[in-house]
Design a protein around this motif. Structure first.
Motif, PDB file in Angstrom:
ATOM      1  N   HIS A   5      22.952 -11.403  97.313  1.00 32.34           N
ATOM      2  CA  HIS A   5      22.762 -10.725  98.481  1.00 32.34           C
ATOM      3  C   HIS A   5      21.485  -9.138  98.441  1.00 32.34           C
ATOM      4  O   HIS A   5      21.339  -9.495  99.467  1.00 32.34           O
ATOM      5  CB  HIS A   5      23.891 -10.849  98.785  1.00 32.34           C
ATOM      6  CG  HIS A   5      24.290 -10.784 100.770  1.00 32.34           C
ATOM      7  ND1 HIS A   5      25.858 -10.566 101.667  1.00 32.34           N
ATOM      8  CD2 HIS A   5      23.392 -10.021 100.943  1.00 32.34           C
ATOM      9  CE1 HIS A   5      25.243 -10.244 102.577  1.00 32.34           C
ATOM     10  NE2 HIS A   5      23.953  -9.628 102.802  1.00 32.34           N
ATOM     11  N   ARG A   8      17.836  -9.823  97.814  1.00 30.28           N
ATOM     12  CA  ARG A   8      17.779 -10.116  98.959  1.00 30.28           C
ATOM     13  C   ARG A   8      17.742 -10.094  99.700  1.00 30.28           C
ATOM     14  O   ARG A   8      16.369  -9.153 101.055  1.00 30.28           O
ATOM     15  CB  ARG A   8      18.410 -11.569  99.550  1.00 30.28           C
ATOM     16  CG  ARG A   8      17.929 -12.743  98.845  1.00 30.28           C
ATOM     17  CD  ARG A   8      19.338 -14.174  99.162  1.00 30.28           C
ATOM     18  NE  ARG A   8      18.898 -14.701  98.345  1.00 30.28           N
ATOM     19  CZ  ARG A   8      19.927 -15.943  98.248  1.00 30.28           C
ATOM     20  NH1 ARG A   8      21.149 -16.176  98.557  1.00 30.28           N
ATOM     21  NH2 ARG A   8      19.554 -16.825  96.834  1.00 30.28           N
ATOM     22  N   ALA A   9      18.250  -9.033 100.487  1.00 29.83           N
ATOM     23  CA  ALA A   9      18.170  -8.112 101.285  1.00 29.83           C
ATOM     24  C   ALA A   9      17.459  -6.917 100.765  1.00 29.83           C
ATOM     25  O   ALA A   9      16.609  -6.246 102.091  1.00 29.83           O
ATOM     26  CB  ALA A   9      19.359  -7.111 101.478  1.00 29.83           C
ATOM     27  N   GLY A  12      14.176  -8.192 101.777  1.00 30.28           N
ATOM     28  CA  GLY A  12      13.864  -8.704 103.264  1.00 30.28           C
ATOM     29  C   GLY A  12      13.389  -7.029 103.668  1.00 30.28           C
ATOM     30  O   GLY A  12      12.080  -6.721 104.708  1.00 30.28           O
ATOM     31  N   ILE A  13      14.323  -5.832 103.679  1.00 28.00           N
ATOM     32  CA  ILE A  13      13.966  -4.521 104.216  1.00 28.00           C
ATOM     33  C   ILE A  13      12.184  -4.121 103.567  1.00 28.00           C
ATOM     34  O   ILE A  13      11.702  -3.223 104.235  1.00 28.00           O
ATOM     35  CB  ILE A  13      15.285  -3.878 103.991  1.00 28.00           C
ATOM     36  CG1 ILE A  13      16.192  -3.832 104.590  1.00 28.00           C
ATOM     37  CG2 ILE A  13      14.556  -1.971 103.881  1.00 28.00           C
ATOM     38  CD1 ILE A  13      17.381  -3.235 103.978  1.00 28.00           C
ATOM     39  N   ARG A  16       9.402  -5.884 104.726  1.00 32.96           N
ATOM     40  CA  ARG A  16       8.995  -5.759 105.897  1.00 32.96           C
ATOM     41  C   ARG A  16       7.780  -4.535 106.597  1.00 32.96           C
ATOM     42  O   ARG A  16       7.087  -4.350 106.716  1.00 32.96           O
ATOM     43  CB  ARG A  16      10.451  -6.063 106.651  1.00 32.96           C
ATOM     44  CG  ARG A  16      10.541  -5.510 108.267  1.00 32.96           C
ATOM     45  CD  ARG A  16      11.482  -5.302 109.015  1.00 32.96           C
ATOM     46  NE  ARG A  16      12.114  -5.589 109.847  1.00 32.96           N
ATOM     47  CZ  ARG A  16      11.851  -4.062 111.030  1.00 32.96           C
ATOM     48  NH1 ARG A  16      12.478  -3.312 110.205  1.00 32.96           N
ATOM     49  NH2 ARG A  16      11.914  -3.793 112.023  1.00 32.96           N
ATOM     50  N   TRP A  19       4.748  -4.870 104.704  1.00 33.54           N
ATOM     51  CA  TRP A  19       4.620  -6.177 105.831  1.00 33.54           C
ATOM     52  C   TRP A  19       3.516  -5.346 107.026  1.00 33.54           C
ATOM     53  O   TRP A  19       2.701  -5.127 107.514  1.00 33.54           O
ATOM     54  CB  TRP A  19       4.556  -7.612 106.147  1.00 33.54           C
ATOM     55  CG  TRP A  19       4.186  -8.249 107.299  1.00 33.54           C
ATOM     56  CD1 TRP A  19       3.920  -8.053 108.603  1.00 33.54           C
ATOM     57  CD2 TRP A  19       2.910  -9.211 107.695  1.00 33.54           C
ATOM     58  NE1 TRP A  19       3.817  -9.315 109.124  1.00 33.54           N
ATOM     59  CE2 TRP A  19       3.058  -9.650 108.237  1.00 33.54           C
ATOM     60  CE3 TRP A  19       2.517  -9.290 105.280  1.00 33.54           C
ATOM     61  CZ2 TRP A  19       1.995 -10.090 108.315  1.00 33.54           C
ATOM     62  CZ3 TRP A  19       1.732 -10.585 105.709  1.00 33.54           C
ATOM     63  CH2 TRP A  19       0.946 -10.721 106.899  1.00 33.54           C
ATOM     64  N   ARG A  20       4.328  -4.344 107.599  1.00 31.21           N
ATOM     65  CA  ARG A  20       4.612  -3.323 108.740  1.00 31.21           C
ATOM     66  C   ARG A  20       3.062  -2.486 108.450  1.00 31.21           C
ATOM     67  O   ARG A  20       1.919  -2.322 109.605  1.00 31.21           O
ATOM     68  CB  ARG A  20       5.643  -3.220 109.488  1.00 31.21           C
ATOM     69  CG  ARG A  20       6.385  -3.531 110.572  1.00 31.21           C
ATOM     70  CD  ARG A  20       7.984  -2.869 110.480  1.00 31.21           C
ATOM     71  NE  ARG A  20       7.625  -1.952 110.939  1.00 31.21           N
ATOM     72  CZ  ARG A  20       8.169  -1.494 111.882  1.00 31.21           C
ATOM     73  NH1 ARG A  20       8.439  -2.278 113.023  1.00 31.21           N
ATOM     74  NH2 ARG A  20       7.894  -0.164 112.222  1.00 31.21           N
ATOM     75  N   LEU A 100      20.274  -3.328 111.702  1.00 29.33           N
ATOM     76  CA  LEU A 100      20.295  -3.112 110.801  1.00 29.33           C
ATOM     77  C   LEU A 100      21.535  -2.328 109.901  1.00 29.33           C
ATOM     78  O   LEU A 100      22.117  -3.073 109.082  1.00 29.33           O
ATOM     79  CB  LEU A 100      19.129  -2.201 110.516  1.00 29.33           C
ATOM     80  CG  LEU A 100      18.617  -1.829 108.826  1.00 29.33           C
ATOM     81  CD1 LEU A 100      18.333  -2.764 107.568  1.00 29.33           C
ATOM     82  CD2 LEU A 100      18.223  -0.556 108.299  1.00 29.33           C
ATOM     83  N   SER A 103      24.542  -5.349 109.409  1.00 29.89           N
ATOM     84  CA  SER A 103      24.388  -6.517 108.756  1.00 29.89           C
ATOM     85  C   SER A 103      26.314  -5.932 107.819  1.00 29.89           C
ATOM     86  O   SER A 103      25.987  -4.653 107.884  1.00 29.89           O
ATOM     87  CB  SER A 103      23.023  -6.145 107.875  1.00 29.89           C
ATOM     88  OG  SER A 103      22.705  -5.048 107.419  1.00 29.89           O
ATOM     89  N   LEU A 110      21.890   0.135 102.746  1.00 30.26           N
ATOM     90  CA  LEU A 110      20.758   0.147 103.514  1.00 30.26           C
ATOM     91  C   LEU A 110      19.769   1.003 103.733  1.00 30.26           C
ATOM     92  O   LEU A 110      18.226   1.072 103.676  1.00 30.26           O
ATOM     93  CB  LEU A 110      21.249  -0.044 105.465  1.00 30.26           C
ATOM     94  CG  LEU A 110      22.253  -1.152 105.364  1.00 30.26           C
ATOM     95  CD1 LEU A 110      22.832  -1.138 106.184  1.00 30.26           C
ATOM     96  CD2 LEU A 110      21.349  -2.378 105.107  1.00 30.26           C
TER      97      LEU A 110
END
Lengths: 267, 245
Positions: A5, A8-9, A12-13, A16, A19-20, A100, A103, A110
């Motif tokens: 978990h 994956r998180a 994900g962060i 992102r 990518w941005r 965020l 979650s 985070l």
């Protein structure tokens, strides 16, 4: 809550943010233009004014451009750390940070993910800058380009953590101009990024002290030595300690029961 | 016995000198749609910030599916889906990218995430728009994406903070209908904050919040009895008036 978990998180962060960053070409270009102007214009102009004595890690006389390159790398990471902080304040004002924070993951995790994401983006910028500098004849030993990576990671984390800490205190986006005046400029100009410590000492003992205790200086020195295949232990310990202190303070700042979040009354 | 998805007990909260919530207690059961009615400044957003742990609970207790939000935060938040008043989507990412990000935060595998994304978007007639950037969607469609996102990890409780504000009538109706259907058909507990009384269905339960206090709660007939009125609009006005007097 499994390790999977968390991984994956984190992906994900971090994914992102990367990518941005790739999507926002203007941000990429402006992040590069700033240090390049310093290199091509400022450093070229001051080449003859500021003579450089031989001092470690350099073994010969060097051009001023060569001296300020690690400082400009630090500048890229400094601006990037502050940019991440700006994004945090913006996200909080716009509400997207809530997704965020609600979650099912611990706040510290985070924040660390956000920090790793910001650092990854800054490292990407640094290598592109170093690539351009290479063609401008600012060339370090080849292994330096690899050895600099751990220094970039630590410096990026330290400056990112400082940005996070600031973002926990800044109420609104408008207040961000203050960060520019009271954080970025003093950190950058009162450091070894543009001039060596011995040179600062010649003009002011106070400035010399401020510059030597400035964590940004230590980060720059860590990078400078790493680029020439050397390890600066003092700079490493100092940067690491600064990172730990900033990070703990940022985590406290974002903890609902202790930090600024409740007092803000907004988000 | 009905399972309580949300249980709030003696909750109080203040900002510096201003009391925002005073001794608030209520619960929401699975399959129940509870409408939290209150004017602007009633304390709805503060209540939501406390349930979602954006603010710290200092007085009182909040439980999500039996998990204390303060003590067992992560277990509690895993049971929660939220649609905030402001759009919280990343406008420069596509619908799918936004949903995958949320799925990652909830630890879902790529395969499971893709499956759930397709299911939820299909249910909201948004599947064919999954590759569009969120910026290109209208307000109603953005809201649908946010509802799909809140449901991806199959929460037990769905919180909606004035989700229809700024939407046109058909979009509003579609969202109100969809959420009520979710509660009745999927046993989802729903807490819906609004100040628009036409969003209330006859079978809903009501919570009337005014100046940080719950003035009436229960079924529609319970509330009408408490306020001695014959419709929700009048009850709503009555509560506001009583406090002014």
């Amino acid at each position: 809550m499994s390790l999977l978990h968390f991984l994956r998180a984190m992906w994900g962060i971090v994914g992102r943010e990367l990518w941005r960053f790739i999507q926002q070409k203007e941000r990429f270009i402006s992040a590069l233009v700033r240090p390049l102007i310093w290199l091509f214009v400022f450093a070229a102009g001051f080449r003859n004014t500021l003579g450089m004595a031989i001092a470690p890690p350099y073994e010969t006389y060097i051009l001023y451009e060569v001296y300020i390159t690690p400082g400009l790398i630090g500048m890229i990471q400094l601006f990037n750390g502050m940019q991440s902080s700006l994004t945090m304040v913006y996200d909080r004002e716009m509400g997207s940070m809530r997704i965020l924070l609600v979650s099912p993951l611990p706040r510290w995790f985070l924040l660390i993910c956000k920090l790793i994401a910001g650092t990854a983006v800054s490292i990407l910028q640094v290598y592109v800058f170093l690539g351009i500098a290479w063609f401008y004849d600012i060339q370090a030993p080849l292994q330096g380009y690899l050895l600099i990576l751990p220094a970039l990671i630590l410096d990026g984390l330290m400056l990112g953590a400082l940005g996070l800490l600031l973002s926990s205190f800044i109420r609104q986006l408008e207040n961000f101009a203050g960060v520019m005046n009271f954080v970025i400029f003093p950190l950058f100009f009162m450091s070894t990024a543009l001039y060596p410590l011995w040179k600062i000492q010649e003009s002011s003992a106070l400035l010399h002290n401020l510059a030597s205790y400035n964590p940004f200086s230590q980060g720059v020195e860590l990078i400078r030595f790493a680029l020439y295949g050397q390890f600066n232990q003092q700079a490493f310990i100092y940067t690491l300690a600064a990172f730990i202190i900033f990070m703990i303070a940022a985590i406290i700042g974002y903890t609902p029961s202790k930090g600024m979040m409740t007092r803000k009354g907004g988000d | 016995m009905t399972a309580q998805a949300l249980k709030v007990e003696d909750l109080s909260f203040s900002y510096a000198t201003k009391k925002a919530l005073n001794n608030v207690s209520f619960s929401v059961a699975a399959g129940e749609c509870t409408i939290l009615l209150g004017q602007n400044g009633a304390g709805k957003s503060t209540l939501f910030s406390l349930i979602t742990r954006l603010y710290d609970t200092r007085a009182g207790k909040i439980e999500l599916c039996g998990f204390d939000v303060k003590q067992q935060t992560r277990l509690a938040l895993a049971k929660l889906g939220v649609v905030f008043q402001q759009t919280t989507l990343d406008l420069d990412l596509t619908v799918t990218q936004n949903l995958r990000y949320h799925a990652a935060l909830h630890g879902m595998s790529r395969k499971a995430a893709n499956l759930r994304i397709a299911e939820e978007l299909e249910r909201l007639n948004m599947l064919e728009r999954r590759n569009e950037k969120v910026r290109q969607l209208n307000g109603g469609h953005k809201r649908r994406v946010e509802i799909a996102r809140a449901l991806l990890h199959q929460p037990a409780l769905l919180l909606l903070d004035e989700p229809t504000v700024g939407l046109d009538m058909p979009s509003r109706q579609a969202i109100v209908e969809h959420v009520h259907k979710l509660a009745s058909e999927h046993q989802l507990a729903v807490l819906w904050a609004t100040h628009l009384i036409d969003e209330v269905y006859p079978e809903d339960r009501l919570l009337m919040l005014h100046k940080g206090e719950i003035k009436a709660k229960g079924t529609i007939s319970d509330v009408l009895q408490i306020t001695e009125t014959d419709n929700i609009g009048a009850a709503f006005k009555q509560i506001a008036k009583e406090t002014v007097l």
